[in-house]
Structure formats: structure tokens, C-alpha cells
Design a protein around this motif. Structure first.
Motif, mmCIF file in Angstrom:
data_model
loop_
_atom_site.group_PDB
_atom_site.id
_atom_site.type_symbol
_atom_site.label_atom_id
_atom_site.label_comp_id
_atom_site.label_asym_id
_atom_site.label_seq_id
_atom_site.Cartn_x
_atom_site.Cartn_y
_atom_site.Cartn_z
ATOM 1 N N GLY A 105 54.253 -48.364 -34.714
ATOM 2 C CA GLY A 105 53.977 -49.223 -33.571
ATOM 3 C C GLY A 105 53.620 -48.468 -32.303
ATOM 4 N N PHE A 106 53.587 -47.125 -32.364
ATOM 5 C CA PHE A 106 53.232 -46.312 -31.203
ATOM 6 C C PHE A 106 52.084 -45.383 -31.596
ATOM 7 N N ALA A 107 50.872 -45.707 -31.127
ATOM 8 C CA ALA A 107 49.709 -44.891 -31.473
ATOM 9 C C ALA A 107 49.738 -43.574 -30.707
ATOM 10 N N ALA A 108 49.266 -42.498 -31.351
ATOM 11 C CA ALA A 108 49.154 -41.206 -30.672
ATOM 12 C C ALA A 108 48.078 -41.289 -29.591
ATOM 13 N N MET A 109 48.217 -40.472 -28.556
ATOM 14 C CA MET A 109 47.209 -40.425 -27.493
ATOM 15 C C MET A 109 46.793 -38.979 -27.271
ATOM 16 N N ARG A 110 45.583 -38.794 -26.795
ATOM 17 C CA ARG A 110 45.074 -37.465 -26.489
ATOM 18 C C ARG A 110 45.316 -37.200 -25.011
ATOM 19 N N MET A 111 46.035 -36.115 -24.707
ATOM 20 C CA MET A 111 46.371 -35.775 -23.319
ATOM 21 C C MET A 111 45.742 -34.437 -22.953
ATOM 22 N N THR A 112 45.016 -34.430 -21.840
ATOM 23 C CA THR A 112 44.386 -33.219 -21.334
ATOM 24 C C THR A 112 44.954 -32.889 -19.961
ATOM 25 N N LEU A 113 45.421 -31.670 -19.777
ATOM 26 C CA LEU A 113 45.909 -31.193 -18.483
ATOM 27 C C LEU A 113 44.974 -30.097 -17.998
ATOM 28 N N GLU A 114 44.412 -30.297 -16.786
ATOM 29 C CA GLU A 114 43.483 -29.341 -16.200
ATOM 30 C C GLU A 114 44.058 -28.804 -14.894
ATOM 31 N N PHE A 115 43.945 -27.499 -14.683
ATOM 32 C CA PHE A 115 44.498 -26.827 -13.511
ATOM 33 C C PHE A 115 43.368 -26.091 -12.792
ATOM 34 N N SER A 116 43.242 -26.308 -11.472
ATOM 35 C CA SER A 116 42.192 -25.655 -10.703
ATOM 36 C C SER A 116 42.718 -25.272 -9.336
ATOM 37 N N PRO A 117 42.153 -24.212 -8.713
ATOM 38 C CA PRO A 117 42.606 -23.797 -7.386
ATOM 39 C C PRO A 117 42.321 -24.883 -6.354
ATOM 40 N N SER A 118 43.223 -24.967 -5.361
ATOM 41 C CA SER A 118 43.048 -25.905 -4.265
ATOM 42 C C SER A 118 43.490 -25.233 -2.977
ATOM 43 N N ALA A 119 43.298 -25.932 -1.852
ATOM 44 C CA ALA A 119 43.705 -25.362 -0.568
ATOM 45 C C ALA A 119 45.209 -25.133 -0.517
ATOM 46 N N GLU A 120 45.986 -26.025 -1.184
ATOM 47 C CA GLU A 120 47.447 -25.893 -1.196
ATOM 48 C C GLU A 120 47.935 -24.894 -2.229
ATOM 49 N N GLY A 121 47.142 -24.664 -3.264
ATOM 50 C CA GLY A 121 47.545 -23.793 -4.369
ATOM 51 C C GLY A 121 46.875 -24.199 -5.657
#
Length: 325
Positions: A105-121
């Protein structure tokens, strides 16, 4: 709060979270790729994570469980499908049972985490892709958005050296929502000794006194789930005030890491709070985190208005001076 925006897109079947961190990309990447660091923030307050497997390679599996304060459990599994250090990783994210099998009853999901430089860090963008609108609605209804915000609010403590994060800041009180308060205090001393200071009566009587002029008159501890405890205090000499005490039951004891107890004033029917104590040690210092769940907003504000935080600060300072020195 690191989370700056959360959007759901039923048309494209996505849930996207934006967050900003005051740390370089490499440091944030390290937190997300180390299971011991992930355990400190992946679960929301009151639901700490334990990673039982973590193979951070394409095709590898990470498996974890979240342990709730009343013995509840929720487990998940990641299958890493893409890793581009330190800027991106992608997993197939599934709810699983104790054996690691997907829950019906719980379908798998595709999760993408992206990290990029910013003014704060670092700017992080996390996108979860769902198979259907129903699956997206199911996850939102489970409180994933609120849980993610609260979980990521813990990440600042992970990204900094513990002393840089908390030393010299005393007892801090954070209002997480209408019924949850997080109290933190860094003390100079090893976790094992800080735990003993919370559970050995001869040590408790030295520091757990609140403002000066009080003594602990009763100290019965609960060291196993199901046991009850009682603690009482009374003013000494000319100190103003009336004797009082608390009592409750231990729901979870995981020495020297975590303990969950109920608490109410002795001789009353309530209100009853749920107190979730967690201890984390780094380089000889221990961060004490106490998550308190109140029955309602009115009770929360009434108890905080008693000066509880000031009394806790006096006690923690006494612990450092008399027990941990």
C-alpha cells in the motif's frame, strides 16, 4: 529554520524542498553521506533515526528505522541509483517492514538531493517523484512536510563543531510547535558521566535543585521501561516557596543515549507531559537535548512561564561545577 520553501506539484507528481545551510557544499555532503551524522537529523525530534545498513555506492542499500517516544517504529530503505559527489545523489525510497520488505500500500518514490554553492553556503533542493497523485497525497497526509522541516532544523548542530554551536549559550528553549519544546544545553563532560548524573541518586542530589536554596528530599529513579520514578524538592531555611514533586513512568531507556518518561505533579491528575532526553557527545563535551511534549498550547505556555528554563540553567551550571568538574 534551514527549510525555506516546500512545494507540491500534483500535475508533475513531485514534492520539492528548498533549504539553505551556512556551511560549504563539501560539509553538507559529508553530513548526508555518513550514517552516524544522518542519525542526528534524519528523523524529526522525538523520532531519531538508526541506520542499520549504509552502502553509499550506486546499487548499494541504506536501511534505517525511526523510533518514536512511545515505542512506535517506522522503517525505510534507500537504493542508491545515482551518486555525483559532492553535488547530487538519487535514491529509490521505500517504506519497509522490520525485515526490510516493502510495505503493502506504499509505493516507492524516487528522491533526488542536489547541493550547490550559495551566498550563505549551500543550497539544497530535494525532489521526490511519485507514481500517482494518490501516492503524493498519501505522503503529505502522513505529515512528511512538517516532519522534514522539524528534522532539518536539527542539522545546524551537526554541521558545526559542537562547542561552536552551543558553548557559552546556556540553556536554550526552542518552540517547535504548539505542543513541542526543545531545550538544549552543552556541558563539559563525557556522556557516560552526564547519564549517571541523571540516573544515580547520589549525583542527582548534588545538582538537580533549580535555584539556590532548595534541596532534593526524594529521589526514586526508573532505569527500565515500565518502572515509575518520584522526585521531590523543598525550600531550605528562609527560602520562600512550597515543597513540590514530580512523578511518572519510564517508557524507553537506552543508556547512555536516550530516555523517555511521562511527568506530572505529584498528587494530581495532570497535566501530563512527555519528556524525551537525548545525550550526544563530541570531543569530551555532551549536548543535552530535552524534547517536551505538552497536551496543549495553554499548558505549554503556563509551564514555561514558571521560570522553568532559569531553574534548569542553574541546575546544569551546578552539574558542571560539582559533578563533571
Amino acid at each position: 529554520m534551514p527549510v525555506t520553501d516546500v512545494t507540491t506539484d500534483p500535475e508533475n507528481l513531485t514534492l520539492t524542498i528548498h533549504a539553505d545551510f551556512a556551511a560549504p557544499v563539501e560539509r553538507v555532503w559529508a553530513a548526508y553521506s555518513d550514517p552516524r551524522q544522518l542519525e542526528r537529523f534524519w528523523g524529526p525530534p522525538g523520532w531519531p533515526a538508526t541506520f542499520t545498513a549504509f552502502d553509499h555506492t550506486v546499487g548499494g542499500i541504506a536501511q534505517y528505522r525511526l523510533d518514536g517516544p512511545r515505542g512506535e517504529k517506522s522503517s525505510g530503505r534507500w537504493e542508491f541509483t545515482r551518486i555525483e559527489a559532492p553535488s547530487l545523489f538519487e535514491v529509490l525510497d521505500s517504506f519497509v517492514d522490520d525485515a526490510g520488505e516493502p510495505l503493502e500500500g506504499f509505493a516507492a518514490m524516487r528522491m533526488t538531493l542536489e547541493f550547490s554553492p550559495s551566498a550563505e553556503g549551500t543550497r539544497m533542493v530535494g525532489t521526490s517523484h511519485f507514481d500517482s497523485a494518490e501516492a503524493l497525497e498519501q505522503v503529505v497526509a502522513m505529515g512528511v512536510i512538517e516532519g522534514t522541516k522539524m528534522a532539518m532544523s536539527q542539522l545546524d548542530a551537526v554541521l558545526q563543531d559542537l562547542r561552536d554551536y552551543a558553548q557559552g549559550k546556556g540553556t536554550r528553549v526552542e518552540l517547535l510547535d504548539d505542543t513541542h519544546v526543545r531545550i538544549t544545553r552543552l556541558v563539559e563532560g563525557p556522556r557516560d558521566l552526564v547519564w549517571r548524573a541523571h540516573y544515580e541518586p547520589e549525583l542527582m542530589r548534588q545538582w538537580l535543585l533549580g535555584p539556590d536554596g532548595w534541596e532534593m528530599t526524594e529521589c526514586m529513579v526508573a532505569t527500565e521501561p515500565g518502572q515509575t520514578y518520584r522526585s521531590s524538592w523543598a525550600p531550605v531555611g528562609d527560602t520562600p516557596g512550597q515543597a513540590f514533586g514530580f512523578e511518572g513512568e519510564a517508557l524507553l531507556v537506552d543508556a547512555p543515549r536516550r530516555a523517555v518518561t511521562t511527568e506530572k505533579m505529584q498528587g494530581t491528575d495532570g497535566p501530563v507531559t512527555l519528556n524525551d532526553l537525548n545525550l550526544y557527545e563530541e570531543d569530551g563535551a555532551t549536548l543535552i537535548t530535552l524534547l517536551i511534549e505538552y497536551p496543549d498550547l495553554e499548558t505549554r505556555d503556563m509551564i514555561l512561564a514558571t521560570g522553568m528554563a532559569d531553574g534548569m540553567e542553574a541546575s546544569y551550571a551546578r552539574m558542571e561545577d560539582l559533578v563533571l568538574a
